[in-house]
Design a protein around this motif. Structure first.
Motif, PDB file in Angstrom:
ATOM      1  N   GLY A 107     -58.958  84.051 105.583  1.00 14.73           N
ATOM      2  CA  GLY A 107     -59.532  85.382 105.440  1.00 14.73           C
ATOM      3  C   GLY A 107     -60.784  85.371 104.591  1.00 14.73           C
ATOM      4  N   VAL A 108     -60.753  84.629 103.482  1.00 15.35           N
ATOM      5  CA  VAL A 108     -61.933  84.527 102.619  1.00 15.35           C
ATOM      6  C   VAL A 108     -63.093  83.887 103.371  1.00 15.35           C
ATOM      7  CG1 VAL A 108     -62.852  83.494 100.507  1.00 15.35           C
ATOM      8  CG2 VAL A 108     -60.541  84.453 100.532  1.00 15.35           C
ATOM      9  N   PHE A 109     -62.783  82.853 104.148  1.00 18.11           N
ATOM     10  CA  PHE A 109     -63.832  82.171 104.911  1.00 18.11           C
ATOM     11  C   PHE A 109     -64.480  83.122 105.917  1.00 18.11           C
ATOM     12  CE2 PHE A 109     -65.057  79.741 108.721  1.00 18.11           C
ATOM     13  CZ  PHE A 109     -66.028  78.910 108.164  1.00 18.11           C
ATOM     14  N   ILE A 110     -63.646  83.902 106.610  1.00 13.86           N
ATOM     15  CA  ILE A 110     -64.181  84.878 107.570  1.00 13.86           C
ATOM     16  C   ILE A 110     -65.118  85.856 106.874  1.00 13.86           C
ATOM     17  CG2 ILE A 110     -63.552  86.791 109.098  1.00 13.86           C
ATOM     18  CD1 ILE A 110     -60.963  85.282 109.729  1.00 13.86           C
ATOM     19  N   LEU A 111     -64.746  86.259 105.678  1.00 14.58           N
ATOM     20  CA  LEU A 111     -65.541  87.238 104.939  1.00 14.58           C
ATOM     21  C   LEU A 111     -66.835  86.644 104.392  1.00 14.58           C
ATOM     22  CD1 LEU A 111     -65.552  90.145 103.926  1.00 14.58           C
ATOM     23  CD2 LEU A 111     -64.279  89.386 101.922  1.00 14.58           C
ATOM     24  N   VAL A 112     -66.794  85.358 104.037  1.00  5.38           N
ATOM     25  CA  VAL A 112     -67.952  84.730 103.387  1.00  5.38           C
ATOM     26  C   VAL A 112     -68.989  84.260 104.397  1.00  5.38           C
ATOM     27  CG1 VAL A 112     -68.629  82.704 102.018  1.00  5.38           C
ATOM     28  CG2 VAL A 112     -66.699  84.107 101.296  1.00  5.38           C
ATOM     29  N   VAL A 113     -68.574  83.965 105.626  1.00  2.00           N
ATOM     30  CA  VAL A 113     -69.500  83.417 106.617  1.00  2.00           C
ATOM     31  C   VAL A 113     -70.751  84.275 106.807  1.00  2.00           C
ATOM     32  CG1 VAL A 113     -69.780  82.997 109.104  1.00  2.00           C
ATOM     33  CG2 VAL A 113     -67.893  81.961 107.874  1.00  2.00           C
ATOM     34  N   PRO A 114     -70.649  85.604 106.995  1.00  2.00           N
ATOM     35  CA  PRO A 114     -71.880  86.402 107.155  1.00  2.00           C
ATOM     36  C   PRO A 114     -72.809  86.325 105.949  1.00  2.00           C
ATOM     37  CG  PRO A 114     -69.947  87.669 107.796  1.00  2.00           C
ATOM     38  CD  PRO A 114     -69.449  86.438 107.130  1.00  2.00           C
ATOM     39  N   VAL A 115     -72.238  86.280 104.754  1.00  2.67           N
ATOM     40  CA  VAL A 115     -73.063  86.202 103.551  1.00  2.67           C
ATOM     41  C   VAL A 115     -73.782  84.856 103.483  1.00  2.67           C
ATOM     42  CG1 VAL A 115     -73.041  86.331 101.028  1.00  2.67           C
ATOM     43  CG2 VAL A 115     -71.501  87.772 102.367  1.00  2.67           C
ATOM     44  N   LEU A 116     -73.050  83.775 103.790  1.00 10.49           N
ATOM     45  CA  LEU A 116     -73.677  82.456 103.779  1.00 10.49           C
ATOM     46  C   LEU A 116     -74.789  82.368 104.819  1.00 10.49           C
ATOM     47  CD1 LEU A 116     -70.553  80.125 103.402  1.00 10.49           C
ATOM     48  CD2 LEU A 116     -72.181  80.837 101.630  1.00 10.49           C
ATOM     49  N   LEU A 117     -74.549  82.922 105.995  1.00  8.56           N
ATOM     50  CA  LEU A 117     -75.568  82.897 107.041  1.00  8.56           C
ATOM     51  C   LEU A 117     -76.792  83.699 106.630  1.00  8.56           C
ATOM     52  CD1 LEU A 117     -76.414  82.095 109.884  1.00  8.56           C
ATOM     53  CD2 LEU A 117     -75.224  84.116 110.742  1.00  8.56           C
ATOM     54  N   ALA A 118     -76.585  84.811 105.938  1.00  3.56           N
ATOM     55  CA  ALA A 118     -77.712  85.642 105.515  1.00  3.56           C
ATOM     56  C   ALA A 118     -78.571  84.934 104.478  1.00  3.56           C
ATOM     57  CB  ALA A 118     -77.194  86.962 104.960  1.00  3.56           C
ATOM     58  N   PHE A 119     -77.943  84.181 103.590  1.00  3.67           N
ATOM     59  CA  PHE A 119     -78.694  83.508 102.532  1.00  3.67           C
ATOM     60  C   PHE A 119     -79.186  82.119 102.930  1.00  3.67           C
ATOM     61  CE2 PHE A 119     -76.552  86.668  99.890  1.00  3.67           C
ATOM     62  CZ  PHE A 119     -77.568  87.022  99.014  1.00  3.67           C
ATOM     63  N   ALA A 120     -78.681  81.590 104.043  1.00  6.17           N
ATOM     64  CA  ALA A 120     -79.002  80.211 104.411  1.00  6.17           C
ATOM     65  C   ALA A 120     -80.499  79.943 104.534  1.00  6.17           C
ATOM     66  CB  ALA A 120     -78.279  79.836 105.700  1.00  6.17           C
ATOM     67  N   PRO A 121     -81.297  80.754 105.248  1.00  6.75           N
ATOM     68  CA  PRO A 121     -82.739  80.451 105.345  1.00  6.75           C
ATOM     69  C   PRO A 121     -83.433  80.450 103.995  1.00  6.75           C
ATOM     70  CG  PRO A 121     -82.091  82.056 107.020  1.00  6.75           C
ATOM     71  CD  PRO A 121     -80.949  81.924 106.083  1.00  6.75           C
ATOM     72  N   GLY A 122     -83.117  81.412 103.142  1.00  2.02           N
ATOM     73  CA  GLY A 122     -83.758  81.473 101.835  1.00  2.02           C
ATOM     74  C   GLY A 122     -83.380  80.300 100.962  1.00  2.02           C
ATOM     75  N   VAL A 123     -82.070  79.912 100.978  1.00  2.23           N
ATOM     76  CA  VAL A 123     -81.641  78.765 100.174  1.00  2.23           C
ATOM     77  C   VAL A 123     -82.284  77.481 100.679  1.00  2.23           C
ATOM     78  CG1 VAL A 123     -79.647  77.374  99.529  1.00  2.23           C
ATOM     79  CG2 VAL A 123     -79.485  79.880  99.526  1.00  2.23           C
ATOM     80  N   ALA A 124     -82.354  77.326 102.007  1.00  3.90           N
ATOM     81  CA  ALA A 124     -82.982  76.129 102.577  1.00  3.90           C
ATOM     82  C   ALA A 124     -84.457  76.058 102.201  1.00  3.90           C
ATOM     83  CB  ALA A 124     -82.808  76.115 104.082  1.00  3.90           C
ATOM     84  N   ALA A 125     -85.147  77.174 102.230  1.00  2.00           N
ATOM     85  CA  ALA A 125     -86.575  77.201 101.867  1.00  2.00           C
ATOM     86  C   ALA A 125     -86.760  76.896 100.378  1.00  2.00           C
ATOM     87  CB  ALA A 125     -87.166  78.558 102.212  1.00  2.00           C
ATOM     88  N   THR A 126     -85.850  77.352  99.545  1.00  2.00           N
ATOM     89  CA  THR A 126     -85.956  77.103  98.110  1.00  2.00           C
ATOM     90  C   THR A 126     -85.735  75.628  97.785  1.00  2.00           C
ATOM     91  OG1 THR A 126     -85.159  79.336  97.649  1.00  2.00           O
ATOM     92  CG2 THR A 126     -85.034  77.750  95.858  1.00  2.00           C
ATOM     93  N   LEU A 127     -84.777  75.025  98.490  1.00  2.00           N
ATOM     94  CA  LEU A 127     -84.476  73.617  98.237  1.00  2.00           C
ATOM     95  C   LEU A 127     -85.456  72.679  98.882  1.00  2.00           C
ATOM     96  CD1 LEU A 127     -80.588  73.701  98.657  1.00  2.00           C
ATOM     97  CD2 LEU A 127     -81.909  73.798  96.530  1.00  2.00           C
ATOM     98  N   ALA A 128     -86.206  73.159  99.863  1.00  2.00           N
ATOM     99  CA  ALA A 128     -87.179  72.300 100.551  1.00  2.00           C
ATOM    100  C   ALA A 128     -88.315  71.926  99.618  1.00  2.00           C
ATOM    101  CB  ALA A 128     -87.723  72.993 101.798  1.00  2.00           C
ATOM    102  N   ARG A 129     -88.793  70.732  99.734  1.00  2.47           N
ATOM    103  CA  ARG A 129     -89.910  70.276  98.904  1.00  2.47           C
ATOM    104  C   ARG A 129     -91.239  70.691  99.535  1.00  2.47           C
ATOM    105  NH1 ARG A 129     -88.051  64.103  97.209  1.00  2.47           N
ATOM    106  NH2 ARG A 129     -86.133  64.703  96.137  1.00  2.47           N
TER     107      ARG A 129
END
Length: 333
Positions: free
Chosen positions: A311-333
C-alpha cells in the motif's frame, strides 16, 4: 510534459486494475484493517496522480505559477520537466482535471454538511429524550439507556461533545453482560477509528464518479470492512462467541436471518451520511456472524507487513515519478 502524461496513464491504469485485483483478494476478511489501508492507498494514489498532473499542466500554461513552483531550484530542474510554452491540449487537460477536482470537492462538502446536520439533529433529540442530570459526571463518553422494546445499540459522535453510547432497554434485557460489552466496544471502535470519515469520503467519490470502478468498489467494500474491523476489536476483548451472539440478538427481528422484519423501523446506527454506503446492512449480518464463528486465523506478521508495504509503495509511486526528472537533473553533472 511527459511527467504529467505518465501520471495520467498510471492513475488511469491503477483506477482500472486495482479494483479487479482487490475484489478477488480473499484475505480481506481476515485482515479488514489492512484491507482498508490498501484500498485507501490505491484511491489516494489515483487522486495524487491527477493532482500532480494538474499542477504540472498549470505550470506549463502560466509562467507565474511555474516561477512559484520552481522558485529557488536550478534552471536545469525546471528544464527537465520540458514544460515550455502552453499548448492547447495542456489547457484542456488543466481545465478538465480542475473541474473534476472542484466537482469532487463539492460532493465531499455536501456529504460532510449533511452528516453534520444529521448528527446535530440527532444529538438534540437525544439530549431532549435523556438530558444530562445535574449530578451526572460525563467524561469522554456517556452511556444512555432509552426505553424501547426493540434491542438496539448505536453510537453518536458529535465534535466537542462526549461520545454518546445509546442502548435500549430491550437490548439490556436481551443481551448478557459480555454481549453488551462487545456491542459497546464495537461502537467505540467506530468512533475511535473515525469510520464515518471513511464512509463519507467513499460516498462522495462514488457519487461524484459512479463510472470509476475503483471509487464504486471502494464505496461498496468500506462499509463491510469497517464493520468487520469493529467486530474483531470487540471479539478480541469479549470473545468471538459473545460478539456473534450479540449480532444475532440485535438483528434477528430485522429479517437478517430470514425472519420477519421489524414492526417499527429502528433508529439507524451512528451518523452515516446520506449517499454513503449504509453500514451493517441486514444482508451482511449473517456473513459477519459466520465469520466470527468460523474464526479464520489472521495472516502471518510478514504477510501483513508485505501488504502494508505494498500500500505504501502504491502511494509513493506517483510522488517518486513527479520528482524523478528534477532529482535526475540535480544529480547530473
Amino acid at each position: 510534459m511527459g511527467t504529467a502524461v505518465a501520471l495520467l496513464v498510471i492513475g488511469t491504469a491503477l483506477a482500472v486494475l486495482a479494483p479487479r485485483m482487490l475484489s478477488h483478494a480473499h484475505w480481506q476478511e481476515q485482515e479488514p484493517v489492512v484491507a482498508l489501508w490498501v484500498w485507501q492507498c490505491a484511491v489516494t494514489a489515483v487522486l495524487v496522480c491527477y493532482a500532480i498532473a494538474l499542477v504540472l499542466s498549470g505550470a506549463a500554461l502560466w509562467p507565474a505559477m511555474r516561477a512559484g513552483l520552481f522558485q529557488g531550484a536550478p534552471n536545469r530542474v525546471e528544464a527537465s520537466y520540458n514544460l515550455g510554452a502552453g499548448r492547447p491540449w495542456q489547457a484542456v487537460l488543466a481545465v478538465t482535471i480542475g473541474a473534476a477536482g472542484m466537482y469532487l470537492m463539492g460532493h465531499l462538502l455536501r456529504e460532510v454538511a449533511i452528516a453534520r446536520i444529521s448528527r446535530r439533529m440527532r444529538y438534540r433529540a437525544l439530549m431532549s429524550a435523556a438530558p444530562v442530570l445535574p449530578c451526572e459526571t460525563v467524561g469522554r463518553e456517556r452511556i444512555v439507556v432509552l426505553e424501547s422494546e426493540h434491542p438496539e445499540a448505536w453510537a453518536l459522535l458529535v465534535p466537542r461533545r462526549p461520545l454518546q453510547l445509546v442502548v435500549s432497554t430491550g437490548a439490556m434485557r436481551t443481551l448478557t453482560e459480555a454481549q453488551l460489552g462487545a456491542v459497546l466496544e464495537h461502537e467505540r471502535n467506530h468512533a475511535r477509528a473515525r469510520h464515518h470519515w471513511l464512509l463519507q469520503s467513499a460516498g462522495a467519490l462514488a457519487s461524484a464518479f459512479p463510472r470509476v470502478s475503483l471509487f464504486t468498489g471502494y464505496a461498496e467494500r468500506v462499509g463491510r470492512l469497517v464493520e468487520m474491523a469493529a467486530d474483531d476489536v470487540a471479539a478480541r476483548r469479549f470473545g468471538r462467541l459473545a460478539t456473534a451472539e450479540a449480532l444475532v440478538d440485535l438483528n434477528e427481528g430485522r429479517g437478517a436471518f430470514g425472519g420477519p422484519g421489524p414492526r417499527v423501523r429502528p433508529m439507524p446506527p451512528v451518523e452515516w451520511a446520506p449517499g454513503a454506503p449504509v453500514p451493517a446492512p441486514v444482508g451482511q449480518v449473517a456473513e459477519r456472524v459466520d465469520r466470527l464463528l468460523v474464526g479464520r486465523p489472521r495472516l502471518q506478521p510478514l504477510q501483513r507487513l508485505h501488504l502494508t508495504t505494498t500500500g505504501v509503495f502504491i502511494l509513493v509511486v506517483p510522488v517518486l515519478l513527479a520528482f524523478a526528472p528534477g532529482v535526475a537533473a540535480t544529480l547530473a553533472r
